[in-house]
Each structure stands twice: as structure tokens, then as C-alpha cells.
Enzyme design. Structure first.
Site, short mmCIF file in Angstrom:
data_model
loop_
_atom_site.label_atom_id
_atom_site.label_comp_id
_atom_site.label_asym_id
_atom_site.label_seq_id
_atom_site.Cartn_x
_atom_site.Cartn_y
_atom_site.Cartn_z
CE1 TYR A 159 -6.62 0.72 2.84
CE2 TYR A 159 -8.29 -0.54 4.02
CZ TYR A 159 -7.07 0.12 4.01
OH TYR A 159 -6.32 0.18 5.16
CE LYS A 163 -4.06 -2.00 3.44
NZ LYS A 163 -2.60 -1.90 3.65
N1 LIG Z 1 -5.30 4.38 9.92
C1 LIG Z 1 -6.08 3.32 10.07
O1 LIG Z 1 -7.09 3.35 10.80
C2 LIG Z 1 -5.72 2.04 9.38
C3 LIG Z 1 -6.61 0.97 9.49
C4 LIG Z 1 -6.29 -0.23 8.89
C5 LIG Z 1 -5.10 -0.37 8.22
N2 LIG Z 1 -4.25 0.68 8.09
C6 LIG Z 1 -3.01 0.49 7.33
O2 LIG Z 1 -1.90 1.00 8.06
C7 LIG Z 1 -0.87 1.34 7.14
C8 LIG Z 1 -0.31 2.72 7.49
O3 LIG Z 1 -1.29 3.70 7.22
P1 LIG Z 1 -1.47 5.01 8.12
O4 LIG Z 1 -2.71 4.81 8.88
O5 LIG Z 1 -0.22 5.31 8.82
O6 LIG Z 1 -1.81 6.09 7.02
P2 LIG Z 1 -0.89 7.15 6.26
O7 LIG Z 1 -1.74 7.67 5.19
O8 LIG Z 1 -0.29 8.08 7.24
O9 LIG Z 1 0.29 6.25 5.69
C9 LIG Z 1 0.27 5.62 4.44
C10 LIG Z 1 1.60 5.89 3.78
O10 LIG Z 1 1.63 5.21 2.51
C11 LIG Z 1 2.25 6.06 1.58
N3 LIG Z 1 1.92 5.75 0.20
C12 LIG Z 1 0.88 6.24 -0.54
N4 LIG Z 1 0.98 5.83 -1.81
C13 LIG Z 1 2.09 5.06 -1.87
C14 LIG Z 1 2.73 4.39 -2.93
N5 LIG Z 1 2.26 4.43 -4.19
N6 LIG Z 1 3.87 3.72 -2.68
C15 LIG Z 1 4.38 3.67 -1.43
N7 LIG Z 1 3.83 4.31 -0.39
C16 LIG Z 1 2.69 5.00 -0.60
C17 LIG Z 1 1.79 7.46 1.97
O11 LIG Z 1 2.63 8.44 1.43
C18 LIG Z 1 1.83 7.37 3.50
O12 LIG Z 1 3.11 7.75 3.98
C19 LIG Z 1 -1.48 1.24 5.75
O13 LIG Z 1 -1.08 0.02 5.15
C20 LIG Z 1 -2.96 1.24 6.02
O14 LIG Z 1 -3.68 0.60 5.00
C21 LIG Z 1 -4.53 1.89 8.66
C1 LIG Z 2 -9.23 2.03 7.09
C2 LIG Z 2 -10.19 1.06 7.63
C3 LIG Z 2 -10.21 0.60 9.00
C4 LIG Z 2 -11.41 0.87 6.86
C5 LIG Z 2 -11.44 -0.10 5.96
C6 LIG Z 2 -12.55 -0.33 5.15
C7 LIG Z 2 -13.64 0.44 5.22
C8 LIG Z 2 -14.79 0.22 4.35
O1 LIG Z 2 -15.88 0.61 4.71
O2 LIG Z 2 -14.63 -0.34 3.27
C9 LIG Z 2 -13.70 1.60 6.14
O3 LIG Z 2 -14.89 1.61 6.80
C10 LIG Z 2 -12.53 1.77 7.10
O4 LIG Z 2 -12.98 1.65 8.43
#
Ligand SMILES: NC(=O)c1ccc[n+]([C@@H]2O[C@H](COP(=O)([O-])OP(=O)(O)OC[C@H]3O[C@@H](n4cnc5c(N)ncnc54)[C@H](O)[C@@H]3O)[C@@H](O)[C@H]2O)c1
Ligand SMILES: CC(C)C1=CC=C(C(=O)O)[C@@H](O)[C@H]1O
Length: 253
Positions: A159, A163
Site C-alpha cells: 500500500y 501511494k
Molecule cells: N482512512 C485513513 O486513515 C487514510 C489514511 C491515509 C490515506 N487514506 C486514503 O484516503 C482515501 C479514501 O479512503 P477512506 O479512508 O475514505 O476509506 P474508504 O475505504 O471508506 O474509501 C475507499 C473507497 O475506495 C473504493 N474502492 C475500493 N476498490 C476500488 C476500486 N477497485 N476502484 C475504485 N474504487 C475502489 C471503496 O469502495 C471505497 O469507497 C484512499 O485513497 C485512502 O488510501 C486514508
Molecule cells: C492507512 C494509513 C495511514 C497507513 C498506512 C500504512 C501503514 C503501514 O504500516 O504500512 C499503516 O500503519 C497505516 O497507518
């Protein structure tokens, strides 16, 4: 507040059936943008977002968009363009998957699927929207990335790598197309309470991570949507190729 000039700028938010994406879709609709609400599996939840937008703000449409398939991306863009009678002007690459597992157990398939959804999907979507943005001389590509892509991963190395790639894709797009009015930025989230972070937040390590955030708390989805509003606006036009750290001070690079 709704700006009438935003009506000619169609926004597509991917992965917008919940979490950050749903809030972004609603917030931007409130600013006067017509909005495509992308969903991968949960069409019913995406339709609720659309119903809410139509009741409170303006027009929106739910479209199925699976990053793992370029045909799906093309189909969604086609549907949106026909319905709104304009191409996408703002692409928010928000959809993503997470998968917590120790590095030693990540399989080739895990790795490939992670890159396909979290990096190749945004690449393909960006490629598909660029021609219309370039010919209009105005566009925004906003990539939602993660602090994991900046400081490296521990429990989801694949992941974090995807990113990190997204941050670099943002820079390349900015270098190539900013001159033509197509601005690319990334928003690196630290932690926000959504379905994605729910598992981690139940662990003591996750709770310790939250306690150590200099701001003393996680981000709210509203704060992230507010940043997206700025990046979509004309005021944000000179901020290109940058990654905005929405992390409460967790990472200061
Ligand atoms: N929640 C956190 O703490 C966090 C931290 C860092 C980054 N992010 C990023 O924020 C963004 C939003 O995530 P969130 O926290 O709202 O989580 P979330 O799981 O609610 O949202 C992610 C969305 O992506 C969709 N998705 C999954 N597979 C997919 C695919 N193949 N094609 C298109 N869409 C797809 C899911 O259906 C979901 O609606 C993401 O890019 C995530 O990586 C979140
Ligand atoms: C979703 C997010 C903030 C996150 C990214 C990567 C991780 C990792 O350990 O690889 C997680 O700890 C997690 O906090």
C-alpha cells in the site's frame, strides 16, 4: 458557498460511496460543482450520496468505476459526459484498497492487485481525462495519497509503495501539463476515521499512533474536503506538483 461558474466544471470523485470520497462529493456539490459519484461495489450507498446532493445542493450521478479495469474507467467517463453534457474537469483519484499483513506474507498477487487499484487505476483515469482538460485549457487532477507513501510502510508495504508512486505521478503530471492549465496535486492523509482505518484504530498500536499525533486527534473528513475545495478552485492554480500533508503534524517532510 456555491459559485455559479463551477457549474461548468464537472467533478468526478472515485470511491465516493463512503468515507473521504462521499464527504468530498457532497462538499464540492455544495460549492456548485456537478458531481460524478464513483463507486466500485456499493451502488446503493453511492445512490444515497447522490440523493443527498440532489436534495440539498444540485446535480449528481452515481457511476460504477473499478480502477482494476480501464474499460470500467472509460465507461464511467462516457456515462458522465453524456449525462452532464460536459467532460470531467476535476478528477479526484480517491478510491483505494488497504490490506494489512506482514511484509513476509505479501504475495505477488497481493502486490499486483494493490498496484493495479491504488496506482495503475489513477494513472489510467488521469490518462483518460487529460485530452478534454488540455483542449479546454483547464483541469485539476487530485490524487489522494497517504503518509504511508511518505514515511514507508510497516504493516502494508505494498500500500505504502503504491501511494509513494502516486506522489511521483502527481509531480510528473504537474511538470508535463501545468503550462496548459491542468494542475495536479496530491493530498497525503495521516489518519481519518473511515472504513479503511477502522481495523487499525481498534488495535493498541493504532490508538497509540493517534495519541502521538501532534494535533492531538485524527483529521475529520470535512477538513479534507475543505482542502479539496481549495485545490479545485482558481485560487489553487499555482499550487501544482505539491503534496499537501493533512496529517496533524505526524510527518513534517
Ligand atoms: N482512512 C485513513 O486513515 C487514510 C489514511 C491515509 C490515506 N487514506 C486514503 O484516503 C482515501 C479514501 O479512503 P477512506 O479512508 O475514505 O476509506 P474508504 O475505504 O471508506 O474509501 C475507499 C473507497 O475506495 C473504493 N474502492 C475500493 N476498490 C476500488 C476500486 N477497485 N476502484 C475504485 N474504487 C475502489 C471503496 O469502495 C471505497 O469507497 C484512499 O485513497 C485512502 O488510501 C486514508
Ligand atoms: C492507512 C494509513 C495511514 C497507513 C498506512 C500504512 C501503514 C503501514 O504500516 O504500512 C499503516 O500503519 C497505516 O497507518
Amino acid at each position: 458557498m456555491a459559485d455559479p461558474s463551477n457549474a461548468s466544471k464537472l467533478v468526478l470523485v472515485t470511491g465516493a460511496s463512503g468515507g473521504v470520497g462521499a464527504e468530498a462529493a457532497k462538499h464540492l456539490a455544495g460549492c456548485g460543482y456537478p458531481v460524478g459519484v464513483g463507486y466500485c461495489r456499493n451502488g446503493a450507498a453511492a445512490q444515497k450520496v447522490v440523493d443527498d446532493i440532489r436534495e440539498r445542493y444540485g446535480n449528481a450521478l452515481a457511476v460504477e468505476l473499478d480502477y482494476a479495469s480501464r474499460d470500467s474507467i472509460r465507461g464511467a467517463l462516457d456515462t458522465l459526459e453524456k449525462y452532464f453534457e460536459q467532460p470531467v474537469s476535476v478528477l479526484i483519484n480517491n478510491g483505494a484498497i488497504a490490506q494489512e499483513k506482514p511484509f513476509e506474507t505479501i504475495t505477488d498477487d497481493d502486490w499486483a492487485h494493490m498496484q493495479a487499484v491504488n496506482l495503475q487505476g489513477p494513472f489510467a483515469a488521469s490518462q483518460e481525462v487529460l485530452p478534454a482538460m488540455r483542449s479546454r485549457g483547464w483541469g485539476r487532477i487530485i490524487n489522494i495519497t497517504s503518509i504511508g507513501g511518505q514515511w514507508g510502510g510497516l504493516n502494508q508495504v505494498h500500500y505504502a509503495a503504491a501511494k509513494a508512486g502516486l506522489i511521483n505521478l502527481t509531480r510528473s503530471l504537474a511538470k508535463m501539463y501545468s503550462r496548459e492549465g491542468v494542475v495536479s496535486t496530491a493530498v497525503a492523509i495521516g489518519l481519518v476515521a473511515t472504513e479503511m482505518s477502522a481495523g487499525e484504530l481498534q488495535t493498541s498500536a493504532g490508538q497509540e499512533k493517534v495519541r502521538n499525533i501532534p494535533a492531538g486527534r485524527m483529521a475529520t473528513i470535512g477538513e479534507i474536503a475543505g482542502t479539496l475545495e481549495y485545490l479545485c478552485s482558481d485560487a489553487g492554480a499555482y499550487l501544482t506538483g505539491q503534496t499537501l500533508n493533512m496529517n496533524g503534524g505526524m510527518y513534517l517532510g
